[in-house]
Scaffold this motif. Structure first.
Motif, short mmCIF file in Angstrom:
data_model
loop_
_atom_site.label_atom_id
_atom_site.label_comp_id
_atom_site.label_asym_id
_atom_site.label_seq_id
_atom_site.Cartn_x
_atom_site.Cartn_y
_atom_site.Cartn_z
N ASP A 53 29.98 -45.69 -0.88
CA ASP A 53 30.07 -46.54 -2.06
C ASP A 53 31.41 -47.27 -2.09
O ASP A 53 31.48 -48.43 -2.50
CB ASP A 53 29.90 -45.70 -3.34
CG ASP A 53 28.53 -45.04 -3.40
OD1 ASP A 53 27.54 -45.69 -3.01
OD2 ASP A 53 28.46 -43.88 -3.83
N GLY A 54 32.45 -46.60 -1.65
CA GLY A 54 33.77 -47.22 -1.58
C GLY A 54 33.79 -48.39 -0.61
O GLY A 54 34.45 -49.41 -0.87
N ASP A 55 33.06 -48.27 0.48
CA ASP A 55 33.00 -49.37 1.45
C ASP A 55 32.37 -50.61 0.84
O ASP A 55 32.81 -51.73 1.08
CB ASP A 55 32.22 -48.95 2.69
CG ASP A 55 32.95 -47.89 3.50
OD1 ASP A 55 34.17 -47.72 3.33
OD2 ASP A 55 32.28 -47.22 4.32
N ARG A 56 31.33 -50.42 0.03
CA ARG A 56 30.67 -51.56 -0.64
C ARG A 56 31.61 -52.23 -1.63
O ARG A 56 31.66 -53.46 -1.73
CB ARG A 56 29.40 -51.10 -1.34
CG ARG A 56 28.30 -50.67 -0.37
CD ARG A 56 27.05 -50.20 -1.05
NE ARG A 56 26.54 -51.23 -1.93
CZ ARG A 56 25.95 -50.97 -3.11
NH1 ARG A 56 25.80 -49.73 -3.53
NH2 ARG A 56 25.50 -51.95 -3.86
N ILE A 57 32.34 -51.42 -2.37
CA ILE A 57 33.30 -51.97 -3.35
C ILE A 57 34.42 -52.68 -2.61
O ILE A 57 34.85 -53.77 -3.00
CB ILE A 57 33.84 -50.85 -4.26
CG1 ILE A 57 32.71 -50.23 -5.08
CG2 ILE A 57 34.93 -51.39 -5.19
CD1 ILE A 57 33.08 -48.94 -5.79
N ALA A 58 34.92 -52.07 -1.54
CA ALA A 58 36.00 -52.68 -0.75
C ALA A 58 35.58 -54.03 -0.19
O ALA A 58 36.40 -54.96 -0.13
CB ALA A 58 36.43 -51.74 0.37
N ALA A 59 34.33 -54.17 0.20
CA ALA A 59 33.84 -55.45 0.71
C ALA A 59 33.92 -56.54 -0.36
O ALA A 59 34.29 -57.68 -0.07
CB ALA A 59 32.41 -55.30 1.22
N LEU A 105 26.49 -54.72 -8.09
CA LEU A 105 27.24 -53.57 -7.62
C LEU A 105 27.82 -52.78 -8.80
O LEU A 105 27.70 -51.55 -8.84
CB LEU A 105 28.38 -54.01 -6.68
CG LEU A 105 29.31 -52.92 -6.19
CD1 LEU A 105 28.56 -51.89 -5.35
CD2 LEU A 105 30.46 -53.51 -5.42
N ALA A 106 28.41 -53.46 -9.76
CA ALA A 106 29.01 -52.79 -10.91
C ALA A 106 27.94 -52.06 -11.73
O ALA A 106 28.14 -50.92 -12.16
CB ALA A 106 29.76 -53.79 -11.78
N ALA A 107 26.79 -52.68 -11.93
CA ALA A 107 25.71 -52.04 -12.68
C ALA A 107 25.19 -50.80 -11.95
O ALA A 107 24.93 -49.76 -12.57
CB ALA A 107 24.57 -53.03 -12.92
N GLU A 108 25.06 -50.90 -10.63
CA GLU A 108 24.63 -49.74 -9.84
C GLU A 108 25.64 -48.61 -9.95
O GLU A 108 25.27 -47.44 -10.07
CB GLU A 108 24.46 -50.13 -8.37
CG GLU A 108 23.26 -51.00 -8.10
CD GLU A 108 23.20 -51.51 -6.66
OE1 GLU A 108 22.22 -52.18 -6.35
OE2 GLU A 108 24.13 -51.24 -5.88
N ARG A 109 26.92 -48.95 -9.91
CA ARG A 109 27.96 -47.92 -10.01
C ARG A 109 27.95 -47.27 -11.40
O ARG A 109 28.16 -46.07 -11.53
CB ARG A 109 29.35 -48.48 -9.69
CG ARG A 109 29.53 -49.02 -8.28
CD ARG A 109 29.00 -48.13 -7.17
NE ARG A 109 29.40 -46.75 -7.30
CZ ARG A 109 28.65 -45.71 -6.94
NH1 ARG A 109 27.47 -45.89 -6.41
NH2 ARG A 109 29.08 -44.48 -7.10
#
Length: 126
Positions: free
Chosen positions: A52-58, A108-112
């Motif tokens: 999940d961190g990798d997706r946010i970092a992207a 992404l934010a909603a999924e998190r």
């Protein structure tokens, strides 16, 4: 009775747009969104959620143009507290992403937010 002003005012209303840098609304929203996502990334890394961190970092890389600094891993903080913090940060990112009309970041934010809500239910930290 009063002495007249003899010097030019420092509070000039003249349009001197070169005196200081200006940013557009979109640039300001980009900066805010990148900041919220970077904070969410830090908490995500602290929770040890590398995928999940990798997706946010992207997304942070896309907004800033540079790769963000990543956390080192778990710090020992209560996971319920971290999930609450991550949920709040994801909510802030969602608001800015919606204002900016950034669909990828909003999804992404909603999924998190959903993931951290579910994690809080599992840990009993409501």
């Amino acid at each position: 009775m009063y002495e007249p002003i003899r010097t030019k005012s420092v509070q000039s209303t003249a349009d001197d747009s070169t005196a200081y840098p200006h940013r557009s609304r979109e640039e300001e929203l980009d900066i805010q969104l990148a900041g919220h996502l970077a904070a969410l990334l830090a908490v995500t890394d602290e929770l040890g959620l590398t995928g999940d961190g990798d997706r946010i970092a992207a997304q942070v890389t896309r907004l800033r143009g540079t790769e963000p600094v990543r956390g080192t891993g778990p710090s020992g903080t209560d996971h319920g507290v971290l999930h609450q913090r991550a949920h709040t940060l994801a909510g802030r990112a969602l608001v800015v992403a919606a204002s900016r009309a950034d669909t990828a970041a909003a999804i992404l934010a909603a999924e998190r937010m959903d993931a951290h809500t579910a994690a809080r239910h599992l840990t009993g930290a409501l």
